[in-house]
Write a protein that holds these residues in place. Sequence first.
Motif, PDB file in Angstrom:
ATOM      1  N   GLN A 184       5.825  34.554  59.090  1.00 53.23           N
ATOM      2  CA  GLN A 184       4.831  35.278  59.878  1.00 53.23           C
ATOM      3  C   GLN A 184       3.642  35.729  59.029  1.00 53.23           C
ATOM      4  OE1 GLN A 184       6.445  38.194  62.495  1.00 53.23           O
ATOM      5  NE2 GLN A 184       4.471  38.765  63.324  1.00 53.23           N
ATOM      6  N   GLU A 185       3.888  36.073  57.769  1.00 52.69           N
ATOM      7  CA  GLU A 185       2.783  36.529  56.916  1.00 52.69           C
ATOM      8  C   GLU A 185       1.821  35.391  56.548  1.00 52.69           C
ATOM      9  OE1 GLU A 185       6.461  36.199  54.176  1.00 52.69           O
ATOM     10  OE2 GLU A 185       6.057  37.078  56.120  1.00 52.69           O
ATOM     11  N   GLU A 186       2.190  34.147  56.820  1.00 53.47           N
ATOM     12  CA  GLU A 186       1.321  32.991  56.558  1.00 53.47           C
ATOM     13  C   GLU A 186       0.471  32.605  57.771  1.00 53.47           C
ATOM     14  OE1 GLU A 186       4.422  30.286  55.531  1.00 53.47           O
ATOM     15  OE2 GLU A 186       4.353  30.819  53.413  1.00 53.47           O
ATOM     16  N   LEU A 187       0.722  33.214  58.905  1.00 54.71           N
ATOM     17  CA  LEU A 187       0.080  32.831  60.158  1.00 54.71           C
ATOM     18  C   LEU A 187      -1.447  32.897  60.098  1.00 54.71           C
ATOM     19  CD1 LEU A 187       0.355  32.004  63.135  1.00 54.71           C
ATOM     20  CD2 LEU A 187       0.482  34.433  63.686  1.00 54.71           C
ATOM     21  N   ASP A 188      -2.012  33.978  59.602  1.00 53.50           N
ATOM     22  CA  ASP A 188      -3.479  34.109  59.554  1.00 53.50           C
ATOM     23  C   ASP A 188      -4.110  33.018  58.693  1.00 53.50           C
ATOM     24  OD1 ASP A 188      -3.492  36.284  61.258  1.00 53.50           O
ATOM     25  OD2 ASP A 188      -3.492  37.755  59.622  1.00 53.50           O
ATOM     26  N   THR A 189      -3.505  32.726  57.561  1.00 51.51           N
ATOM     27  CA  THR A 189      -4.039  31.686  56.679  1.00 51.51           C
ATOM     28  C   THR A 189      -3.998  30.324  57.350  1.00 51.51           C
ATOM     29  OG1 THR A 189      -3.340  32.925  54.726  1.00 51.51           O
ATOM     30  CG2 THR A 189      -3.793  30.574  54.433  1.00 51.51           C
ATOM     31  N   VAL A 190      -2.869  29.997  57.967  1.00 52.57           N
ATOM     32  CA  VAL A 190      -2.736  28.699  58.649  1.00 52.57           C
ATOM     33  C   VAL A 190      -3.744  28.588  59.787  1.00 52.57           C
ATOM     34  CG1 VAL A 190      -1.178  27.260  60.028  1.00 52.57           C
ATOM     35  CG2 VAL A 190      -0.329  28.397  57.976  1.00 52.57           C
ATOM     36  N   ASN A 191      -3.895  29.635  60.582  1.00 52.06           N
ATOM     37  CA  ASN A 191      -4.872  29.618  61.675  1.00 52.06           C
ATOM     38  C   ASN A 191      -6.296  29.461  61.153  1.00 52.06           C
ATOM     39  OD1 ASN A 191      -3.685  29.616  64.250  1.00 52.06           O
ATOM     40  ND2 ASN A 191      -3.158  31.768  64.070  1.00 52.06           N
ATOM     41  N   ILE A 209       7.995  33.556  68.061  1.00 54.15           N
ATOM     42  CA  ILE A 209       8.612  34.197  66.900  1.00 54.15           C
ATOM     43  C   ILE A 209      10.128  34.063  66.972  1.00 54.15           C
ATOM     44  CG2 ILE A 209       8.935  36.374  65.667  1.00 54.15           C
ATOM     45  CD1 ILE A 209       6.251  37.269  66.776  1.00 54.15           C
ATOM     46  N   SER A 210      10.704  33.597  65.883  1.00 53.76           N
ATOM     47  CA  SER A 210      12.156  33.529  65.767  1.00 53.76           C
ATOM     48  C   SER A 210      12.620  34.774  65.008  1.00 53.76           C
ATOM     49  CB  SER A 210      12.570  32.274  64.991  1.00 53.76           C
ATOM     50  OG  SER A 210      13.940  32.320  64.683  1.00 53.76           O
ATOM     51  N   SER A 211      13.702  35.352  65.440  1.00 55.69           N
ATOM     52  CA  SER A 211      14.212  36.536  64.742  1.00 55.69           C
ATOM     53  C   SER A 211      14.887  36.146  63.428  1.00 55.69           C
ATOM     54  CB  SER A 211      15.202  37.280  65.634  1.00 55.69           C
ATOM     55  OG  SER A 211      16.284  36.436  65.962  1.00 55.69           O
ATOM     56  N   ASP A 212      15.211  34.849  63.267  1.00 58.44           N
ATOM     57  CA  ASP A 212      15.854  34.378  62.049  1.00 58.44           C
ATOM     58  C   ASP A 212      15.073  33.208  61.486  1.00 58.44           C
ATOM     59  OD1 ASP A 212      17.507  33.646  59.984  1.00 58.44           O
ATOM     60  OD2 ASP A 212      19.173  33.035  61.249  1.00 58.44           O
ATOM     61  N   TYR A 213      14.160  33.480  60.559  1.00 63.18           N
ATOM     62  CA  TYR A 213      13.297  32.437  60.002  1.00 63.18           C
ATOM     63  C   TYR A 213      14.139  31.316  59.368  1.00 63.18           C
ATOM     64  CZ  TYR A 213      10.011  30.086  56.938  1.00 63.18           C
ATOM     65  OH  TYR A 213       9.273  29.134  56.299  1.00 63.18           O
TER      66      TYR A 213
END
Length: 58
Positions: free
Chosen positions: A14-21, A49-53
């Motif tokens: 999830q912390e990579e989402l902004d960069t990927v977008n 969102i998955s609760s278990d990455y």
Amino acid sequence: MSATHWHLLPWMKQEELDTVNDVFKACTLADSPDEPGAPHRRHLSTMAISSDYQAGPL
């Protein structure tokens, strides 16, 4: 006439989402960024969102 388009299902933390977008949006606007509607129509993003990455794809 139809436009070429892609459907992607990338997996990331999830912390990579902004960069990927940001990267995807820059790529979609690389050609003719001033075309009417381009900033709003070329990159559409929906997040699941998955609760278990670690589970990965089902």
